[in-house]
Design an enzyme around this catalytic site. Structure first.
Site, PDB file in Angstrom:
ATOM      1  N   THR A  97     -39.222  27.137 -12.101  1.00 30.94           N
ATOM      2  CA  THR A  97     -39.672  25.859 -11.547  1.00 30.94           C
ATOM      3  C   THR A  97     -39.986  25.012 -12.772  1.00 30.94           C
ATOM      4  O   THR A  97     -40.529  25.518 -13.766  1.00 30.94           O
ATOM      5  CB  THR A  97     -40.909  26.017 -10.641  1.00 30.94           C
ATOM      6  OG1 THR A  97     -42.009  26.451 -11.427  1.00 30.94           O
ATOM      7  CG2 THR A  97     -40.660  27.027  -9.525  1.00 30.94           C
ATOM      8  N   HIS A  98     -39.581  23.736 -12.709  1.00 26.28           N
ATOM      9  CA  HIS A  98     -39.690  22.845 -13.873  1.00 26.28           C
ATOM     10  C   HIS A  98     -38.937  23.417 -15.075  1.00 26.28           C
ATOM     11  O   HIS A  98     -39.307  23.164 -16.211  1.00 26.28           O
ATOM     12  CB  HIS A  98     -41.152  22.593 -14.252  1.00 26.28           C
ATOM     13  CG  HIS A  98     -42.031  22.302 -13.082  1.00 26.28           C
ATOM     14  ND1 HIS A  98     -42.279  21.026 -12.642  1.00 26.28           N
ATOM     15  CD2 HIS A  98     -42.680  23.130 -12.230  1.00 26.28           C
ATOM     16  CE1 HIS A  98     -43.068  21.072 -11.575  1.00 26.28           C
ATOM     17  NE2 HIS A  98     -43.321  22.339 -11.299  1.00 26.28           N
TER      18      HIS A  98
ATOM     19  N   ASN B 273      -2.394  -1.739  13.675  1.00 23.15           N
ATOM     20  CA  ASN B 273      -3.853  -1.587  13.621  1.00 23.15           C
ATOM     21  C   ASN B 273      -4.320  -0.288  14.293  1.00 23.15           C
ATOM     22  O   ASN B 273      -5.142   0.448  13.737  1.00 23.15           O
ATOM     23  CB  ASN B 273      -4.542  -2.792  14.271  1.00 23.15           C
ATOM     24  CG  ASN B 273      -4.269  -4.087  13.527  1.00 23.15           C
ATOM     25  OD1 ASN B 273      -3.652  -4.060  12.455  1.00 23.15           O
ATOM     26  ND2 ASN B 273      -4.699  -5.200  14.071  1.00 23.15           N
TER      27      ASN B 273
ATOM     28  N   LYS C 113      -8.430   3.602   2.103  1.00 26.67           N
ATOM     29  CA  LYS C 113      -7.593   4.752   1.770  1.00 26.67           C
ATOM     30  C   LYS C 113      -7.661   5.210   0.314  1.00 26.67           C
ATOM     31  O   LYS C 113      -7.831   6.414   0.079  1.00 26.67           O
ATOM     32  CB  LYS C 113      -6.149   4.486   2.222  1.00 26.67           C
ATOM     33  CG  LYS C 113      -6.016   4.687   3.749  1.00 26.67           C
ATOM     34  CD  LYS C 113      -4.659   4.352   4.289  1.00 26.67           C
ATOM     35  CE  LYS C 113      -4.487   2.880   4.549  1.00 26.67           C
ATOM     36  NZ  LYS C 113      -5.516   2.273   5.428  1.00 26.67           N
TER      37      LYS C 113
ATOM     38  N   ASN D   8     -16.311  26.818 -24.365  1.00 23.82           N
ATOM     39  CA  ASN D   8     -16.917  25.669 -23.688  1.00 23.82           C
ATOM     40  C   ASN D   8     -16.668  25.707 -22.183  1.00 23.82           C
ATOM     41  O   ASN D   8     -15.533  25.930 -21.753  1.00 23.82           O
ATOM     42  CB  ASN D   8     -16.353  24.365 -24.261  1.00 23.82           C
ATOM     43  CG  ASN D   8     -16.644  24.238 -25.751  1.00 23.82           C
ATOM     44  OD1 ASN D   8     -17.691  24.670 -26.217  1.00 23.82           O
ATOM     45  ND2 ASN D   8     -15.708  23.664 -26.493  1.00 23.82           N
TER      46      ASN D   8
ATOM     47  N   SER E   8       0.805  -1.226   0.000  1.00 25.43           N
ATOM     48  CA  SER E   8       0.000   0.000   0.000  1.00 25.43           C
ATOM     49  C   SER E   8       0.833   1.268   0.000  1.00 25.43           C
ATOM     50  O   SER E   8       0.286   2.371   0.017  1.00 25.43           O
ATOM     51  CB  SER E   8      -0.943   0.000   1.207  1.00 25.43           C
ATOM     52  OG  SER E   8      -0.200  -0.128   2.402  1.00 25.43           O
TER      53      SER E   8
ATOM     54  N   GLN F 261      -7.708  -1.729   4.745  1.00 26.44           N
ATOM     55  CA  GLN F 261      -6.693  -0.969   4.004  1.00 26.44           C
ATOM     56  C   GLN F 261      -7.296  -0.297   2.764  1.00 26.44           C
ATOM     57  O   GLN F 261      -6.801   0.716   2.286  1.00 26.44           O
ATOM     58  CB  GLN F 261      -5.562  -1.905   3.586  1.00 26.44           C
ATOM     59  CG  GLN F 261      -4.502  -1.246   2.736  1.00 26.44           C
ATOM     60  CD  GLN F 261      -3.275  -2.117   2.592  1.00 26.44           C
ATOM     61  OE1 GLN F 261      -2.531  -2.308   3.538  1.00 26.44           O
ATOM     62  NE2 GLN F 261      -3.069  -2.667   1.402  1.00 26.44           N
TER      63      GLN F 261
ATOM     64  N   TYR G 280      -9.867  -5.823  13.346  1.00 28.07           N
ATOM     65  CA  TYR G 280      -9.139  -5.410  12.146  1.00 28.07           C
ATOM     66  C   TYR G 280      -9.160  -6.524  11.100  1.00 28.07           C
ATOM     67  O   TYR G 280      -8.903  -7.688  11.399  1.00 28.07           O
ATOM     68  CB  TYR G 280      -7.681  -5.038  12.462  1.00 28.07           C
ATOM     69  CG  TYR G 280      -6.952  -4.591  11.208  1.00 28.07           C
ATOM     70  CD1 TYR G 280      -7.028  -3.285  10.773  1.00 28.07           C
ATOM     71  CD2 TYR G 280      -6.258  -5.515  10.418  1.00 28.07           C
ATOM     72  CE1 TYR G 280      -6.413  -2.882   9.585  1.00 28.07           C
ATOM     73  CE2 TYR G 280      -5.647  -5.116   9.234  1.00 28.07           C
ATOM     74  CZ  TYR G 280      -5.729  -3.796   8.831  1.00 28.07           C
ATOM     75  OH  TYR G 280      -5.134  -3.404   7.661  1.00 28.07           O
TER      76      TYR G 280
ATOM     77  N   GLU H 166     -18.295  21.602 -16.420  1.00 27.94           N
ATOM     78  CA  GLU H 166     -18.758  20.283 -16.890  1.00 27.94           C
ATOM     79  C   GLU H 166     -18.030  19.151 -16.173  1.00 27.94           C
ATOM     80  O   GLU H 166     -18.628  18.144 -15.794  1.00 27.94           O
ATOM     81  CB  GLU H 166     -18.543  20.149 -18.400  1.00 27.94           C
ATOM     82  CG  GLU H 166     -19.466  21.024 -19.223  1.00 27.94           C
ATOM     83  CD  GLU H 166     -19.108  20.965 -20.704  1.00 27.94           C
ATOM     84  OE1 GLU H 166     -19.899  20.420 -21.479  1.00 27.94           O
ATOM     85  OE2 GLU H 166     -18.022  21.448 -21.081  1.00 27.94           O
TER      86      GLU H 166
ATOM     87  N   LYS I 235     -16.526  29.161 -30.253  1.00 34.97           N
ATOM     88  CA  LYS I 235     -17.002  28.498 -29.035  1.00 34.97           C
ATOM     89  C   LYS I 235     -16.216  28.842 -27.786  1.00 34.97           C
ATOM     90  O   LYS I 235     -15.033  29.134 -27.810  1.00 34.97           O
ATOM     91  CB  LYS I 235     -17.013  26.984 -29.244  1.00 34.97           C
ATOM     92  CG  LYS I 235     -18.057  26.641 -30.280  1.00 34.97           C
ATOM     93  CD  LYS I 235     -18.581  25.258 -30.205  1.00 34.97           C
ATOM     94  CE  LYS I 235     -19.102  24.846 -28.876  1.00 34.97           C
ATOM     95  NZ  LYS I 235     -19.331  23.390 -28.887  1.00 34.97           N
TER      96      LYS I 235
ATOM     97  N   SER J 298     -12.999  25.456 -29.108  1.00 35.37           N
ATOM     98  CA  SER J 298     -13.132  24.207 -29.836  1.00 35.37           C
ATOM     99  C   SER J 298     -12.016  24.144 -30.869  1.00 35.37           C
ATOM    100  O   SER J 298     -11.552  25.176 -31.349  1.00 35.37           O
ATOM    101  CB  SER J 298     -14.489  24.172 -30.532  1.00 35.37           C
ATOM    102  OG  SER J 298     -14.427  23.355 -31.677  1.00 35.37           O
TER     103      SER J 298
HETATM  104  N1  ARG Z   1      -1.432  -0.996   5.700  1.00 39.01           N
HETATM  105  C1  ARG Z   1      -2.361  -1.446   6.685  1.00 39.01           C
HETATM  106  C2  ARG Z   1      -3.702  -0.705   6.521  1.00 39.01           C
HETATM  107  O1  ARG Z   1      -3.704   0.272   5.884  1.00 39.01           O
HETATM  108  C3  ARG Z   1      -1.839  -1.160   8.063  1.00 39.01           C
HETATM  109  C4  ARG Z   1      -2.372  -2.070   9.121  1.00 39.01           C
HETATM  110  C5  ARG Z   1      -1.882  -3.433   8.899  1.00 39.01           C
HETATM  111  N2  ARG Z   1      -2.139  -4.294  10.005  1.00 39.01           N
HETATM  112  C6  ARG Z   1      -1.966  -5.606   9.914  1.00 39.01           C
HETATM  113  N3  ARG Z   1      -2.226  -6.283  10.936  1.00 39.01           N
HETATM  114  N4  ARG Z   1      -1.539  -6.136   8.794  1.00 39.01           N
HETATM  115  O2  ARG Z   1      -4.740  -1.132   7.016  1.00 39.01           O
END
Ligand code: ARG
Length: 457
Positions: free
Chosen positions: A150-151, A103, A320, A280, A16, A317, A312, A285, A278, A272
């Site tokens: 309205t509408h 954790n 994120k 835009n 990660s 994970q 946990y 948008e 144009k 454009s």
């Molecule tokens: N990279 C993990 C997360 O974002 C961190 C926690 C990992 N804990 C574990 N027991 N593997 O959740």
């Protein structure tokens, strides 16, 4: 690349560091507070604390300078920083993780991040609100009117300032939602360890205090398992995006040749490649379209959490990427809308022409109200004016062009010489003077109050 000894596919799904490196500030902050608390509780020697803080300061410099070696074999930001600490200060660096698990560490980092980013988003909201307020003040000074729709049908005259302040109301509630989400995220998970609590004589209240949290979490399982604080931010951002898309959509419509109510700056529009005339409204948008990413992030996290057993699980994970993308998207959308509103040029004549359009009958309600104010039951007034509008439409005339005598003849003796004056745009606006209405005096007050609440002007 990847984690030695692991299947590349496992590495790819598990590592990660590519996205959670965004948490490095919070991770350092959390580690410092944890180490200080451990030293205060006698778990670390003063010299050990000193070495750890020195090492963390060096790592901070590397991260600031962009020279920190992010390594996939250490999975995530927490292990990357811890391994680097041990490389720099030796085995004593390994004491930092005493009484802590990744954790409770990641849950703390993410709450700190949510609180910081919610405050930054609030500043962006303030910039957009400030731009809307400036436009509203200018519009009020010019006396700009446009149809209330309205509408998407022309309905009644309103002040442009009143319309802009309507968008501001929604944004003000968005600020409230961000504040609420940040306030509920203000409980510190550190001390929960892997989820059962710590066997060391630690002081979670002290860690919470050092990190600026309101208090520690009350339950160690909940501390590592809960992500509703992230859901709340995503929900608040989803609602915010709804509001930005409605503002964007109006600016897109209004800048079309069909409406012609506003000209958007060259700085937020594009030409454009084949049609030279144009302009835009790409910025607006894309804001309209980017809602989907934020709603998707909320959906992704809801689904990831649904049915997930305590405490946990690695599923967590996955909070994120969704959260990071949503916050960055909302931040960009706010910046684009602030620039778009700030530099928009409203076209007073075009808006007034739409209010006074021959075939618009934007003053029909005024005439019904006129009769009702003189004793005719409103339902009856509505019916006779409806008929009158049909007649005027057939003759290609405005209501006032029928003249006082015909109006008297068609609507009865309640119609006085003052009826034509009552049908003017200015009279229609001035009459809407009950609280929350579009009468200039009400809007002037509303604007001043909004400027005070937003700390602007
Ligand atoms: N990279 C993990 C997360 O974002 C961190 C926690 C990992 N804990 C574990 N027991 N593997 O959740």
């Amino acid at each position: 690349m990847g984690i030695p000894g692991k299947d590349p596919a496992l590495s790819a799904i598990h590592v990660s560091i590519g996205f959670d490196r965004r948490l490095w500030r919070e991770d350092l902050e959390g580690s410092r507070a944890h180490a200080r608390m451990l030293a205060e509780c006698g778990v670390l020697e003063p010299s050990e604390l000193e070495a750890i803080l020195r090492g963390l300061a060096e790592i901070e410099q590397e991260l600031e300078a962009g020279t920190f070696p992010f390594r996939e074999e250490y999975e995530d930001i927490h292990l990357n920083i811890e391994r680097r600490l041990i490389e720099r200060i030796g085995p004593v660096g390994g004491k930092l993780h005493t009484g802590r698990s990744r954790n409770d560490q990641v849950a703390t980092d993410l709450r700190l991040w949510v609180r910081r980013r919610a405050a930054e988003l609030d500043q962006r909201l303030l910039q957009l609100g400030t731009a809307l307020l400036a436009q509203a003040r200018a519009a009020l000074a010019r006396g700009d009117v446009l149809p209330l729709y309205t509408h998407l049908q022309r309905a009644q005259p309103v002040l442009l300032a009143h319309h802009l302040l309507a968008h501001l109301e929604a944004l003000e509630r968005d600020r409230g939602r961000l504040r609420d989400a940040a306030a509920r995220a203000a409980e510190c998970p550190l001390g929960a360890g892997a989820g059962a609590g710590s066997g060391f004589p630690i002081d979670p209240a002290r860690t919470a205090e050092l990190l600026g949290f309101a208090r520690p979490c009350r339950n160690s399982l909940d501390a590592v398992a809960a992500r509703d604080f992230a859901l709340e931010l995503l929900a608040a951002l989803s609602i915010l995006m709804v509001h930005l898309s409605r503002l964007a959509e109006e600016l897109i419509l209004w800048s079309s040749q069909e409406f012609g109510f506003v000209v958007l700056s060259e700085r937020v529009t594009t030409g454009s490649s084949i049609m030279p005339q144009k302009r835009n409204p790409d910025g607006a948008e894309l804001v309209r379209a980017k809602c989907g990413r934020v709603f998707g992030a909320l959906q992704a996290l809801l689904v990831a959490l649904k049915g997930l057993p305590l405490a946990y699980n690695k599923d967590l994970q996955e909070d994120k990427p969704a959260l990071f993308d949503a916050v960055e998207t909302a931040e960009l959308a706010l910046a684009v809308m602030a620039a778009t509103v700030r530099e928009a040029r409203f076209c007073s004549e075009r808006m007034r022409a739409a209010v006074e359009a021959r075939d618009g009958y934007a003053n029909a309600t005024e005439l019904a109200d006129y009769l009702a104010a003189r004793g005719m039951p409103f339902r009856q007034a509505h019916a006779v004016v409806r008929e009158l509008v049909e007649r005027a439409r057939a003759e290609g005339k405005r209501l006032e062009e029928l003249g006082v005598e015909r109006l008297q003849q068609l609507l009865g003796p309640r119609v006085g010489q003052d009826v034509l004056e009552a049908l003017s745009v200015e009279a229609a606006l001035a009459r809407r003077a009950a609280p929350m209405g579009t009468a200039p005096e009400r809007v002037r007050e509303a604007l001043a109050e909004a400027e005070r609440r937003w700390g602007v002007g």
